[in-house]
Scaffold this motif. Structure first.
Motif, mmCIF file in Angstrom:
data_model
loop_
_atom_site.group_PDB
_atom_site.id
_atom_site.type_symbol
_atom_site.label_atom_id
_atom_site.label_comp_id
_atom_site.label_asym_id
_atom_site.label_seq_id
_atom_site.Cartn_x
_atom_site.Cartn_y
_atom_site.Cartn_z
ATOM 1 N N TYR A 24 0.848 -1.190 0.000
ATOM 2 C CA TYR A 24 0.000 0.000 0.000
ATOM 3 C C TYR A 24 0.884 1.240 0.000
ATOM 4 O O TYR A 24 2.018 1.213 0.475
ATOM 5 N N ILE A 25 0.315 2.347 -0.505
ATOM 6 C CA ILE A 25 0.951 3.661 -0.379
ATOM 7 C C ILE A 25 -0.009 4.553 0.386
ATOM 8 O O ILE A 25 -1.194 4.619 0.061
ATOM 9 N N GLN A 26 0.498 5.193 1.435
ATOM 10 C CA GLN A 26 -0.361 6.057 2.246
ATOM 11 C C GLN A 26 0.209 7.471 2.298
ATOM 12 O O GLN A 26 1.403 7.666 2.519
ATOM 13 N N SER A 27 -0.675 8.445 2.104
ATOM 14 C CA SER A 27 -0.273 9.844 2.189
ATOM 15 C C SER A 27 -0.253 10.263 3.652
ATOM 16 O O SER A 27 -1.174 9.956 4.408
ATOM 17 N N LEU A 28 0.805 10.970 4.056
ATOM 18 C CA LEU A 28 0.865 11.431 5.442
ATOM 19 C C LEU A 28 0.203 12.794 5.589
ATOM 20 O O LEU A 28 -0.023 13.263 6.697
ATOM 21 N N THR A 29 -0.111 13.432 4.467
ATOM 22 C CA THR A 29 -0.738 14.749 4.554
ATOM 23 C C THR A 29 -2.244 14.628 4.750
ATOM 24 O O THR A 29 -2.813 15.327 5.574
ATOM 25 N N ASP A 30 -2.903 13.700 4.000
ATOM 26 C CA ASP A 30 -4.356 13.573 4.179
ATOM 27 C C ASP A 30 -4.797 12.181 4.636
ATOM 28 O O ASP A 30 -5.996 11.932 4.796
ATOM 29 N N GLY A 31 -3.842 11.271 4.852
ATOM 30 C CA GLY A 31 -4.187 9.945 5.369
ATOM 31 C C GLY A 31 -4.775 8.992 4.336
ATOM 32 O O GLY A 31 -5.044 7.837 4.650
ATOM 33 N N SER A 32 -4.969 9.462 3.091
ATOM 34 C CA SER A 32 -5.557 8.585 2.072
ATOM 35 C C SER A 32 -4.554 7.497 1.699
ATOM 36 O O SER A 32 -3.337 7.701 1.790
ATOM 37 N N ARG A 33 -5.067 6.324 1.297
ATOM 38 C CA ARG A 33 -4.139 5.282 0.891
ATOM 39 C C ARG A 33 -4.656 4.496 -0.291
ATOM 40 O O ARG A 33 -5.842 4.504 -0.597
ATOM 41 N N ARG A 34 -3.729 3.815 -0.946
ATOM 42 C CA ARG A 34 -4.011 3.152 -2.198
ATOM 43 C C ARG A 34 -3.285 1.813 -2.206
ATOM 44 O O ARG A 34 -2.169 1.703 -1.715
ATOM 45 N N LEU A 35 -3.957 0.804 -2.793
ATOM 46 C CA LEU A 35 -3.332 -0.505 -2.960
ATOM 47 C C LEU A 35 -2.404 -0.411 -4.170
ATOM 48 O O LEU A 35 -2.862 -0.099 -5.269
ATOM 49 N N LEU A 36 -1.119 -0.619 -3.986
ATOM 50 C CA LEU A 36 -0.184 -0.503 -5.115
ATOM 51 C C LEU A 36 0.035 -1.850 -5.791
ATOM 52 O O LEU A 36 0.050 -1.942 -7.003
ATOM 53 N N ALA A 37 0.226 -2.900 -5.007
ATOM 54 C CA ALA A 37 0.504 -4.216 -5.583
ATOM 55 C C ALA A 37 -0.239 -5.292 -4.798
ATOM 56 O O ALA A 37 -0.027 -5.441 -3.600
ATOM 57 N N ASN A 38 -1.135 -5.963 -5.494
ATOM 58 C CA ASN A 38 -1.922 -7.037 -4.873
ATOM 59 C C ASN A 38 -2.050 -8.175 -5.878
ATOM 60 O O ASN A 38 -3.137 -8.638 -6.169
ATOM 61 N N PHE A 39 -0.906 -8.593 -6.417
ATOM 62 C CA PHE A 39 -0.922 -9.649 -7.411
ATOM 63 C C PHE A 39 -0.966 -11.005 -6.723
ATOM 64 O O PHE A 39 -0.801 -11.101 -5.506
ATOM 65 N N LYS A 40 -1.189 -12.032 -7.522
ATOM 66 C CA LYS A 40 -1.229 -13.401 -7.016
ATOM 67 C C LYS A 40 0.068 -13.687 -6.245
ATOM 68 O O LYS A 40 1.141 -13.277 -6.671
ATOM 69 N N GLY A 41 -0.051 -14.358 -5.115
ATOM 70 C CA GLY A 41 1.131 -14.651 -4.315
ATOM 71 C C GLY A 41 1.473 -13.487 -3.406
ATOM 72 O O GLY A 41 0.610 -12.736 -2.990
ATOM 73 N N SER A 42 2.767 -13.318 -3.130
ATOM 74 C CA SER A 42 3.196 -12.293 -2.187
ATOM 75 C C SER A 42 3.629 -11.008 -2.886
ATOM 76 O O SER A 42 4.179 -11.040 -3.987
ATOM 77 N N ASN A 43 3.349 -9.874 -2.225
ATOM 78 C CA ASN A 43 3.734 -8.552 -2.712
ATOM 79 C C ASN A 43 4.440 -7.859 -1.550
ATOM 80 O O ASN A 43 3.820 -7.666 -0.501
ATOM 81 N N SER A 44 5.726 -7.477 -1.721
ATOM 82 C CA SER A 44 6.436 -6.961 -0.552
ATOM 83 C C SER A 44 7.649 -6.120 -0.923
ATOM 84 O O SER A 44 7.900 -5.833 -2.092
ATOM 85 N N ALA A 45 8.392 -5.714 0.120
ATOM 86 C CA ALA A 45 9.682 -5.014 0.015
ATOM 87 C C ALA A 45 9.653 -3.749 -0.854
ATOM 88 O O ALA A 45 10.507 -3.573 -1.714
ATOM 89 N N PRO A 46 8.688 -2.826 -0.623
ATOM 90 C CA PRO A 46 8.654 -1.622 -1.460
ATOM 91 C C PRO A 46 9.792 -0.665 -1.140
ATOM 92 O O PRO A 46 10.195 -0.531 0.009
ATOM 93 N N VAL A 47 10.314 0.002 -2.177
ATOM 94 C CA VAL A 47 11.307 1.073 -1.990
ATOM 95 C C VAL A 47 11.140 2.061 -3.144
ATOM 96 O O VAL A 47 10.851 1.676 -4.269
ATOM 97 N N TRP A 48 11.298 3.356 -2.825
ATOM 98 C CA TRP A 48 11.037 4.409 -3.815
ATOM 99 C C TRP A 48 12.293 4.752 -4.599
ATOM 100 O O TRP A 48 13.385 4.812 -4.044
ATOM 101 N N SER A 49 12.098 5.086 -5.885
ATOM 102 C CA SER A 49 13.196 5.653 -6.665
ATOM 103 C C SER A 49 13.460 7.074 -6.158
ATOM 104 O O SER A 49 12.627 7.650 -5.459
ATOM 105 N N LYS A 50 14.614 7.637 -6.515
ATOM 106 C CA LYS A 50 15.003 8.955 -5.981
ATOM 107 C C LYS A 50 14.030 10.057 -6.404
ATOM 108 O O LYS A 50 13.868 11.048 -5.681
ATOM 109 N N ASP A 51 13.410 9.912 -7.586
ATOM 110 C CA ASP A 51 12.464 10.948 -8.024
ATOM 111 C C ASP A 51 11.039 10.682 -7.520
ATOM 112 O O ASP A 51 10.125 11.461 -7.797
#
Lengths: 430, 168
Positions: free
Chosen positions: A224-251
């Motif tokens: 999931y990705i959650q905004s700290l400014t308004d608390g809204s959140r979004r499912l980013l990856a929910n594919f079959k099996g496991s979805n994990s270890a998120p990390v952001w690119s520099k931009d």
């Protein structure tokens, strides 16, 4: 005294209430444990700020605690009230062994806000190093104190301070999991998500406005990705099996995640706004825990392609893969220092899991801890400290260490088990 | 189609065999037939094996692994075979295989390890007839330990993959 004797219960109740308030104030602080021998820390005296007794926050002690947890200062309370307009008794302070001193005042304005003023003194050179003031609401007094810490740190070390940055971490109390965002001293903690299912792997966006994490709320790991400014959140990856270890690119435009959607546990790149993931690593083994290096042009990750988990480095296209760790049969959870020269990671030594630091220029490796269940290191934005999870007396806790392992601080929060720290960037959204 | 027929014939054979095993019951049925009550008054409900906690299928649904390993050991061959065949014979069922790891080491690597354990069990189940897309391998990593201790006995319990039949 007679009143107390006549009303013992009343007295006890007040005393109890005072203790409760006091314990809440100190409850969520990193407690400094100095283990260093022959350590050179700059001795600095903290005068009592004028008006501090009446202030809701003891500014000088917050600043002292900050500077002490940096491991570069030996801050001691100096038992005199000196404000920013007074010249301190330099000779006396020098004789007490201090190289610097902080003075100041705090006063409430007619509109209810507070004005915090301070001045930093170089005691050795008998020199005024500058003064500043902040006008803030009472809820922002701690932030004002952290900004004073940054000012002192930057003036005396010529390095950027990290005292106004934020930490993300997860607590587990019985079967309740909570994702927190707090000041680096553990105070001002705000809950971002509470769940009966596990939460792991929080990761800050580079602009400090969002956190990506893995939640098991749908009875499997999803990102999931959650905004700290308004608390809204979004499912980013929910594919079959496991979805994990998120990390952001520099931009902040894309994330790397570990997905098992094709039956192999591989790293994929995915647009921060969502969409089809593109495969980043290509192996028949476990590939996970990606992190970008300082310029965002390389990615370190963990793979068991050699038969045991080791740390590898790839270019921005997932190609030109080279192995980084060779010592031992289990090396995971890489974190790159902001200057790109150091890599912190967890290494299995015998039965123990230990925080190690490798200098990627000289290949020297050092051990930083005496604990045996270290996890998930994360560098401070100025590269001077590492926060990590470990276990002490059967309790999961968070620790900070200097890069030589000599000064460690433990976050003391009465919130059960503490885990999964991630140090936020300089940019913050409060 | 051919595969379906052969599966069907296996099922018929199984049905005949089980009829033979329950042969003594024929007498009871005859006795019951002597009563005037119509046989159809009591509709027989058979709880499917995956919903019956006391069935051999439900009791044997955990595969255990070695440290940092995701090989399904020989001793679990028949367990995996039973579930593979059962899922294959009941292709409308949705099944999850939930992989777990012990608490030692990093949470993300443990998640990957649990996933590999689940994948290994799913692959073996497919050999025995579980359909593509019917069984989803997922991982809890080291997040949901069944045994709460911090010693090898507990860890051995937690290096595990469970076959779970999903109920809507």
């Amino acid at each position: 005294m007679t009143a107390n004797k006549n009303h013992p219960k009343y007295f006890n109740w007040i005393l109890g209430a005072l203790l409760l308030i006091a314990s809440l104030n100190v409850a969520a602080q990193f407690r400094v444990e100095v283990n260093g021998v022959g350590l050179s820390r700059l001795p600095i005296a903290f005068a009592k700020f004028r008006g501090e007794e009446a202030s809701p926050q003891k500014i000088s002690s917050i600043v002292r605690n900050d500077l002490n947890l940096s491991g570069q200062f030996d801050g001691v309370q100096y038992d005199r009230v000196i404000d920013e307009s007074q010249r301190p008794d330099v000779n006396e302070i020098k004789q007490l062994g201090f190289d610097a001193a902080l003075t100041g005042s705090i006063s409430q304005l007619p509109d209810g806000r507070y004005e915090v003023r301070f001045r930093l003194w170089d005691i050795v050179a008998n020199e005024d190093l500058g003064a500043k003031s902040y006008v803030v609401d009472s809820s922002e007094l701690r932030l004002a104190a952290h900004k004073i810490s940054d000012f002192v740190f930057e003036n005396l070390t010529a390095e950027k301070g990290i005292f106004s940055t934020r930490l993300a971490f997860v607590t587990k109390q019985k079967s309740k999991y909570t994702l927190w965002v707090s000041d680096i001293d553990g105070e001002n903690a705000q809950s971002a998500l509470s769940s009966p299912e596990p939460i792991i792997s929080p990761s800050w966006s580079p602009d400090g406005s969002k956190i990506a994490y893995v939640s098991f709320e749908s009875r499997k790991p999803s990102v999931y990705i959650q905004s700290l400014t308004d608390g809204s959140r979004r499912l980013l990856a929910n594919f079959k099996g496991s979805n994990s270890a998120p990390v952001w690119s520099k931009d902040g435009k894309t994330l790397l995640v570990a997905l098992s959607k094709n039956g192999l546990h591989q790293i994929y790149s995915i647009d921060a706004k969502g969409g089809e993931p593109r495969q980043f690593t290509r192996s028949f083994s476990i590939d996970t825990e990606p992190v970008f290096n300082q310029d965002g042009l390389n990615v370190y990750f963990v793979s068991d392609r050699s038969g045991s988990p080791q740390i590898y480095k790839a270019d921005i296209n997932g190609s030109s893969v080279t192995r980084i760790t060779f010592e031992g049969g289990y090396n995971t959870s890489p974190s790159v220092s902001p200057d790109g020269k150091l890599l912190a990671y967890i290494s299995k030594i015998g039965k123990d899991f230990k925080l190690k630091l490798i200098n990627m220029v000289t290949s020297d490796v050092i051990h930083l801890t005496n604990t045996v269940a270290d996890e998930r290191p994360s560098f401070s934005p100025n590269g001077k400290l590492i926060v990590y999870a470990t276990e002490e007396n059967g309790q999961e806790c968070l620790m900070m260490t200097t890069l030589d392992g000599r000064v460690k601080t433990r976050l003391v929060v009465p919130l059960g088990d503490l885990r999964e720290p991630n140090w936020g960037p300089y940019e913050t959204h409060r | 189609m051919k595969k379906f027929i052969s599966n069907l014939s296996i099922m018929i054979v199984v049905a005949i065999l089980s009829a033979c095993n329950s042969a003594p019951k024929v007498d009871d049925a005859t006795l019951a037939g002597k009563n005037t009550a119509p046989v159809s008054a009591v509709a027989q409900v058979v709880v499917p094996a995956h919903l019956d906690p006391n069935s051999a299928l439900s009791k044997n649904r955990s595969v255990y692994f070695d440290f940092d390993d995701f090989t399904v050991k020989k001793e679990y061959a028949s367990l995996v075979e039973n579930h593979g065949k059962y899922a294959g014979a009941n292709s409308k069922l949705t099944v999850r295989v939930e992989g777990n790891a012990d608490e030692r080491g990093g949470r993300e690597y443990n998640l990957a390890l649990g996933q590999k354990r689940a994948e290994a069990v799913v692959r073996a189940m497919k050999v025995y007839g579980a359909k593509d897309g019917q069984v989803e391998p997922v991982s809890y990593g080291s997040e949901k330990p069944k045994a709460q201790g911090h010693d090898e006995t507990a860890w051995a319990q937690n290096r595990r993959a469970d076959v779970v039949y999903m109920t809507k």
